[in-house]
Structure formats: structure tokens, C-alpha cells
Write an enzyme that holds these catalytic residues in place. Structure first.
Site, PDB file in Angstrom:
ATOM      1  N   LYS A  36       0.819  -1.224   0.000  1.00  0.00           N
ATOM      2  CA  LYS A  36       0.000   0.000   0.000  1.00  0.00           C
ATOM      3  C   LYS A  36       0.850   1.270   0.000  1.00  0.00           C
ATOM      4  CE  LYS A  36      -0.775  -0.570   4.950  1.00  0.00           C
ATOM      5  NZ  LYS A  36       0.084  -1.748   5.050  1.00  0.00           N
ATOM      6  N   HIS A  86      11.370   3.193   4.345  1.00  0.00           N
ATOM      7  CA  HIS A  86      10.437   4.164   3.757  1.00  0.00           C
ATOM      8  C   HIS A  86      11.192   5.432   3.342  1.00  0.00           C
ATOM      9  CE1 HIS A  86       6.210   2.692   4.423  1.00  0.00           C
ATOM     10  NE2 HIS A  86       6.899   1.796   5.085  1.00  0.00           N
ATOM     11  N   ARG A 118      13.129   5.394  -0.001  1.00  0.00           N
ATOM     12  CA  ARG A 118      12.347   5.412  -1.251  1.00  0.00           C
ATOM     13  C   ARG A 118      11.858   6.809  -1.616  1.00  0.00           C
ATOM     14  NH1 ARG A 118       9.084   0.561   0.871  1.00  0.00           N
ATOM     15  NH2 ARG A 118       7.458   2.108   1.150  1.00  0.00           N
ATOM     16  N   ARG A 119      11.955   7.764  -0.713  1.00  0.00           N
ATOM     17  CA  ARG A 119      11.423   9.107  -0.956  1.00  0.00           C
ATOM     18  C   ARG A 119      12.385   9.961  -1.760  1.00  0.00           C
ATOM     19  NH1 ARG A 119      10.495  10.546   4.958  1.00  0.00           N
ATOM     20  NH2 ARG A 119       9.510   8.597   5.501  1.00  0.00           N
ATOM     21  N   GLU A 165       6.177  15.965  10.115  1.00  0.00           N
ATOM     22  CA  GLU A 165       5.855  15.027  11.185  1.00  0.00           C
ATOM     23  C   GLU A 165       4.926  15.739  12.167  1.00  0.00           C
ATOM     24  OE1 GLU A 165       9.394  12.134  11.928  1.00  0.00           O
ATOM     25  OE2 GLU A 165      10.241  14.145  11.609  1.00  0.00           O
TER      26      GLU A 165
END
Length: 176
Positions: A13, A50, A53-54, A62
Site C-alpha cells: 500500500k 520508507h 524510497r522518498r 511530522e
């Protein structure tokens, strides 16, 4: 346009949401909701995965418990990728397992209201956890119940809902 993307653990997802965000022509703000807790190295590794991958051009935000405020500040043409709703819910549980119901209800209502009026496109990643047995522990039951009810409310206000399983998106609502 608001888009809820849900699925089980390791369903793909987040990657699906990231692919959608990569196709966005305007600015992208990654809204990270997880709380980093000292001593949990396995969770720290998930966060690092995570992060890797950005793209460098994505802004990081945040918001802590103030997710609605982050959405309220978004502008026209901006895309917010919120990952993930389940981790945001965890912020309302104390170390002792107690649940801040009043704070949760206030912030939950504020989130739904902000989604209804924001001019930004919002991708909301959430866990689908309603296919298992009813948990024995009270804290886990509260978490499952609250996340399930919130997912239903988010699906009602989002124009698009996608379930991801085995890395494959299945359109539940809206355009494919």
C-alpha cells in the site's frame, strides 16, 4: 481529491501511494505519522526503508497528533501523502496501554473536517485489520475498533478508495 489506500501489513500500500505521488506534477509533502520509540530497532529499520524510497524533493512533515492541522495548511496544487493512519492512531495510546479517547475523538473529527475542505490532494495510507479474529486484549480491541471505524469514515469522505493486496491495487470506489 482524497484517496484512501488500505491493505494488510506488507501488502504494497505504501509503495502504491508513493507511485501515485511520483506522478504528481506539483509539490509533494510526505506526512509521516509514526512515533519513533527508543529501543525498537526493527521499527527504526522500517522507517529507514520508507525514507530511502522518498525523492529528495519531497517535503517531510511530522505532525504528531496534529494531523488535521497539517492537512489544513496544504495549498492548491499540493499533494500530501499521509503514511499511515494506524501509526497516527497509536499516538493516542500511552506506554501503559491507556487510550486518550477524548484527544482521539477531537483529532479524528478535526481530520475528517479538514479532509472535507482542503484544496490539496491527499493520499491516506491505512491498515486494513478487520479480517482477523476479535483480539483478546483490551488495548488491541480498542485499536482494531477505532481504526476500523475511522477507515469507514475516511472511505465515506474520500472520492477514491483502493485496497492493495499482494502488491496489486483493487479499486473499491472512484476511478480505477
Amino acid at each position: 481529491m482524497q484517496h484512501l489506500i488500505t491493505g494488510g501489513a506488507r501488502s504494497g500500500k505504501s509503495r502504491f501511494a508513493e507511485q501515485l505521488a511520483l506522478a504528481h506534477a506539483g509539490p509533494v509533502r510526505y506526512v509521516a505519522t509514526a512515533e519513533r520509540r527508543a529501543g525498537d530497532e526493527a521499527f527504526a529499520a522500517r522507517i529507514a526503508q520508507h525514507q530511502s524510497r522518498r525523492p529528495a524533493g519531497w517535503q517531510l512533515h511530522e505532525p504528531g497528533r496534529e494531523l488535521a492541522a497539517a492537512i489544513a495548511t496544504a495549498g492548491v496544487g499540493e499533494l500530501l501523502l499521509v503514511d499511515c493512519i494506524g501509526m497516527w492512531l497509536m499516538r493516542f495510546f500511552g506506554a501503559d496501554g491507556g487510550f486518550d479517547r477524548a484527544g482521539w475523538q477531537q483529532q479524528r473529527d478535526a481530520l475528517l473536517a479538514a479532509l472535507a475542505v482542503t484544496p490539496a490532494r491527499v493520499l491516506l495510507v491505512s491498515n486494513e485489520i478487520g479480517w482477523g479474529v476479535v483480539p483478546l486484549g483490551e488495548e488491541t480491541r480498542v485499536f482494531v475498533d477505532e481504526l476500523g471505524w475511522l477507515n469507514q469514515a475516511l472511505a465515506a469522505v474520500c472520492q477514491q478508495v483502493t485496497l492493495v493486496a499482494c502488491g496489486q491495487p483493487l479499486c473499491l470506489k472512484g476511478a480505477a
